[in-house]
Write a protein that holds these residues in place. Structure first.
Motif, PDB file in Angstrom:
ATOM      1  N   LYS A 257     -17.858 -40.563  48.133  1.00  0.00           N
ATOM      2  CA  LYS A 257     -17.455 -41.637  47.248  1.00  0.00           C
ATOM      3  C   LYS A 257     -17.744 -42.209  46.666  1.00  0.00           C
ATOM      4  O   LYS A 257     -17.452 -43.298  45.672  1.00  0.00           O
ATOM      5  CB  LYS A 257     -17.260 -43.138  48.409  1.00  0.00           C
ATOM      6  CG  LYS A 257     -15.718 -42.859  49.694  1.00  0.00           C
ATOM      7  CD  LYS A 257     -16.340 -43.958  50.973  1.00  0.00           C
ATOM      8  CE  LYS A 257     -14.859 -42.825  51.834  1.00  0.00           C
ATOM      9  NZ  LYS A 257     -14.672 -44.598  53.000  1.00  0.00           N
ATOM     10  N   VAL A 258     -19.503 -42.069  46.145  1.00  0.00           N
ATOM     11  CA  VAL A 258     -19.647 -42.398  45.062  1.00  0.00           C
ATOM     12  C   VAL A 258     -19.636 -41.415  43.710  1.00  0.00           C
ATOM     13  O   VAL A 258     -20.292 -41.595  42.775  1.00  0.00           O
ATOM     14  CB  VAL A 258     -21.560 -42.150  45.665  1.00  0.00           C
ATOM     15  CG1 VAL A 258     -22.663 -42.979  43.926  1.00  0.00           C
ATOM     16  CG2 VAL A 258     -21.535 -43.842  46.523  1.00  0.00           C
ATOM     17  N   GLU A 259     -20.363 -40.128  44.481  1.00  0.00           N
ATOM     18  CA  GLU A 259     -20.099 -38.027  43.361  1.00  0.00           C
ATOM     19  C   GLU A 259     -18.708 -38.859  42.934  1.00  0.00           C
ATOM     20  O   GLU A 259     -18.814 -38.831  41.733  1.00  0.00           O
ATOM     21  CB  GLU A 259     -20.295 -37.483  44.012  1.00  0.00           C
ATOM     22  CG  GLU A 259     -21.674 -37.131  44.307  1.00  0.00           C
ATOM     23  CD  GLU A 259     -21.360 -37.622  46.281  1.00  0.00           C
ATOM     24  OE1 GLU A 259     -20.781 -38.310  47.017  1.00  0.00           O
ATOM     25  OE2 GLU A 259     -22.469 -37.670  46.995  1.00  0.00           O
ATOM     26  N   ARG A 260     -17.836 -38.923  43.369  1.00  0.00           N
ATOM     27  CA  ARG A 260     -16.647 -39.286  42.715  1.00  0.00           C
ATOM     28  C   ARG A 260     -16.084 -39.596  41.302  1.00  0.00           C
ATOM     29  O   ARG A 260     -15.865 -39.451  40.135  1.00  0.00           O
ATOM     30  CB  ARG A 260     -14.723 -39.554  43.526  1.00  0.00           C
ATOM     31  CG  ARG A 260     -13.872 -38.703  43.245  1.00  0.00           C
ATOM     32  CD  ARG A 260     -12.934 -38.911  43.764  1.00  0.00           C
ATOM     33  NE  ARG A 260     -12.907 -37.720  45.073  1.00  0.00           N
ATOM     34  CZ  ARG A 260     -13.061 -38.230  46.323  1.00  0.00           C
ATOM     35  NH1 ARG A 260     -12.031 -39.169  47.113  1.00  0.00           N
ATOM     36  NH2 ARG A 260     -13.176 -36.791  47.059  1.00  0.00           N
ATOM     37  N   PRO A 261     -16.329 -41.044  41.560  1.00  0.00           N
ATOM     38  CA  PRO A 261     -16.392 -42.419  40.064  1.00  0.00           C
ATOM     39  C   PRO A 261     -17.374 -41.847  38.801  1.00  0.00           C
ATOM     40  O   PRO A 261     -17.041 -41.953  38.263  1.00  0.00           O
ATOM     41  CB  PRO A 261     -16.440 -43.042  40.877  1.00  0.00           C
ATOM     42  CG  PRO A 261     -16.734 -43.454  42.269  1.00  0.00           C
ATOM     43  CD  PRO A 261     -16.576 -41.930  42.491  1.00  0.00           C
ATOM     44  N   VAL A 262     -18.313 -41.518  39.321  1.00  0.00           N
ATOM     45  CA  VAL A 262     -19.353 -41.161  38.697  1.00  0.00           C
ATOM     46  C   VAL A 262     -19.209 -39.430  37.745  1.00  0.00           C
ATOM     47  O   VAL A 262     -18.502 -39.388  36.755  1.00  0.00           O
ATOM     48  CB  VAL A 262     -20.397 -40.409  39.287  1.00  0.00           C
ATOM     49  CG1 VAL A 262     -21.455 -40.107  38.386  1.00  0.00           C
ATOM     50  CG2 VAL A 262     -21.242 -41.242  40.157  1.00  0.00           C
TER      51      VAL A 262
ATOM     52  N   GLY B 237     -16.236 -40.799  35.533  1.00  0.00           N
ATOM     53  CA  GLY B 237     -16.878 -41.224  34.578  1.00  0.00           C
ATOM     54  C   GLY B 237     -17.613 -40.463  33.201  1.00  0.00           C
ATOM     55  O   GLY B 237     -17.477 -40.738  32.106  1.00  0.00           O
ATOM     56  N   LEU B 238     -18.142 -39.100  34.212  1.00  0.00           N
ATOM     57  CA  LEU B 238     -18.870 -38.411  33.317  1.00  0.00           C
ATOM     58  C   LEU B 238     -17.398 -37.982  32.339  1.00  0.00           C
ATOM     59  O   LEU B 238     -17.641 -37.389  31.041  1.00  0.00           O
ATOM     60  CB  LEU B 238     -19.295 -37.604  34.224  1.00  0.00           C
ATOM     61  CG  LEU B 238     -19.355 -35.792  33.197  1.00  0.00           C
ATOM     62  CD1 LEU B 238     -20.954 -35.901  31.967  1.00  0.00           C
ATOM     63  CD2 LEU B 238     -20.107 -34.766  33.747  1.00  0.00           C
ATOM     64  N   ALA B 239     -16.468 -37.469  33.052  1.00  0.00           N
ATOM     65  CA  ALA B 239     -14.536 -36.996  32.576  1.00  0.00           C
ATOM     66  C   ALA B 239     -14.564 -37.612  31.301  1.00  0.00           C
ATOM     67  O   ALA B 239     -13.861 -37.504  30.065  1.00  0.00           O
ATOM     68  CB  ALA B 239     -13.759 -36.349  33.109  1.00  0.00           C
ATOM     69  N   ALA B 240     -14.243 -38.958  31.482  1.00  0.00           N
ATOM     70  CA  ALA B 240     -13.524 -40.514  30.710  1.00  0.00           C
ATOM     71  C   ALA B 240     -14.703 -40.692  29.851  1.00  0.00           C
ATOM     72  O   ALA B 240     -13.660 -40.149  28.323  1.00  0.00           O
ATOM     73  CB  ALA B 240     -13.575 -41.477  31.567  1.00  0.00           C
ATOM     74  N   LYS B 241     -15.712 -40.449  29.949  1.00  0.00           N
ATOM     75  CA  LYS B 241     -17.260 -41.650  28.372  1.00  0.00           C
ATOM     76  C   LYS B 241     -17.309 -40.281  28.456  1.00  0.00           C
ATOM     77  O   LYS B 241     -19.353 -41.200  27.994  1.00  0.00           O
ATOM     78  CB  LYS B 241     -16.712 -42.786  28.972  1.00  0.00           C
ATOM     79  CG  LYS B 241     -15.711 -43.363  29.023  1.00  0.00           C
ATOM     80  CD  LYS B 241     -14.922 -43.612  27.015  1.00  0.00           C
ATOM     81  CE  LYS B 241     -14.173 -45.128  27.444  1.00  0.00           C
ATOM     82  NZ  LYS B 241     -13.698 -46.121  26.484  1.00  0.00           N
ATOM     83  N   GLY B 242     -17.852 -39.092  29.093  1.00  0.00           N
ATOM     84  CA  GLY B 242     -19.439 -38.758  29.862  1.00  0.00           C
ATOM     85  C   GLY B 242     -20.487 -39.896  29.689  1.00  0.00           C
ATOM     86  O   GLY B 242     -20.384 -40.124  30.801  1.00  0.00           O
TER      87      GLY B 242
ATOM     88  N   ARG C  73     -21.503 -46.062  33.214  1.00  0.00           N
ATOM     89  CA  ARG C  73     -21.394 -47.212  33.796  1.00  0.00           C
ATOM     90  C   ARG C  73     -20.565 -47.532  35.242  1.00  0.00           C
ATOM     91  O   ARG C  73     -20.591 -49.285  35.127  1.00  0.00           O
ATOM     92  CB  ARG C  73     -19.450 -47.896  32.483  1.00  0.00           C
ATOM     93  CG  ARG C  73     -18.781 -48.796  32.938  1.00  0.00           C
ATOM     94  CD  ARG C  73     -19.603 -50.083  31.931  1.00  0.00           C
ATOM     95  NE  ARG C  73     -18.655 -51.332  32.841  1.00  0.00           N
ATOM     96  CZ  ARG C  73     -19.081 -52.137  33.194  1.00  0.00           C
ATOM     97  NH1 ARG C  73     -20.172 -52.479  33.761  1.00  0.00           N
ATOM     98  NH2 ARG C  73     -18.248 -53.570  33.710  1.00  0.00           N
ATOM     99  N   VAL C  74     -20.555 -46.882  35.190  1.00  0.00           N
ATOM    100  CA  VAL C  74     -19.739 -46.467  36.731  1.00  0.00           C
ATOM    101  C   VAL C  74     -21.401 -46.622  37.306  1.00  0.00           C
ATOM    102  O   VAL C  74     -21.085 -47.576  38.126  1.00  0.00           O
ATOM    103  CB  VAL C  74     -19.861 -44.640  37.339  1.00  0.00           C
ATOM    104  CG1 VAL C  74     -19.538 -44.924  38.333  1.00  0.00           C
ATOM    105  CG2 VAL C  74     -18.099 -44.611  36.475  1.00  0.00           C
ATOM    106  N   ILE C  75     -22.613 -45.869  37.357  1.00  0.00           N
ATOM    107  CA  ILE C  75     -23.600 -46.653  37.837  1.00  0.00           C
ATOM    108  C   ILE C  75     -23.807 -48.160  38.284  1.00  0.00           C
ATOM    109  O   ILE C  75     -24.227 -48.377  39.050  1.00  0.00           O
ATOM    110  CB  ILE C  75     -25.098 -45.696  37.781  1.00  0.00           C
ATOM    111  CG1 ILE C  75     -24.131 -44.134  37.760  1.00  0.00           C
ATOM    112  CG2 ILE C  75     -25.954 -46.252  38.419  1.00  0.00           C
ATOM    113  CD1 ILE C  75     -25.238 -43.442  37.304  1.00  0.00           C
TER     114      ILE C  75
END
Length: 65
Positions: A6-11, A14-19, A25-27
């Motif tokens: 549940k934590v890794e997926r949003p990260v 975020g990486l895919a969308a905005k590097g 921002r996700v963190i």
């Protein structure tokens, strides 16, 4: 994305969308949500979080019995 929690997926999103900015921002958002949850639970710091504040999948299944 099997295998991610549940934590890794949003990260990763975020990486895919905005590097790097997206990951930061996700963190930041996760930190803000965690701090709000702590405040609503009456925990002013990490040392005040006890096992009574944490619910696991096992606890949820046990409460259904």
């Amino acid at each position: 994305m099997e295998g991610y929690g549940k934590v890794e997926r949003p990260v990763i999103y975020g990486l895919a969308a905005k590097g790097e900015h997206g990951v930061r921002r996700v963190i930041e958002m996760l930190k803000d949500e965690f701090e709000l949850a702590m405040a609503l639970s009456g925990c002013p710091s990490l040392k005040h979080i006890t096992r009574n504040h944490v619910r696991t999948e096992r606890d949820r299944l046990h409460s259904m019995l």
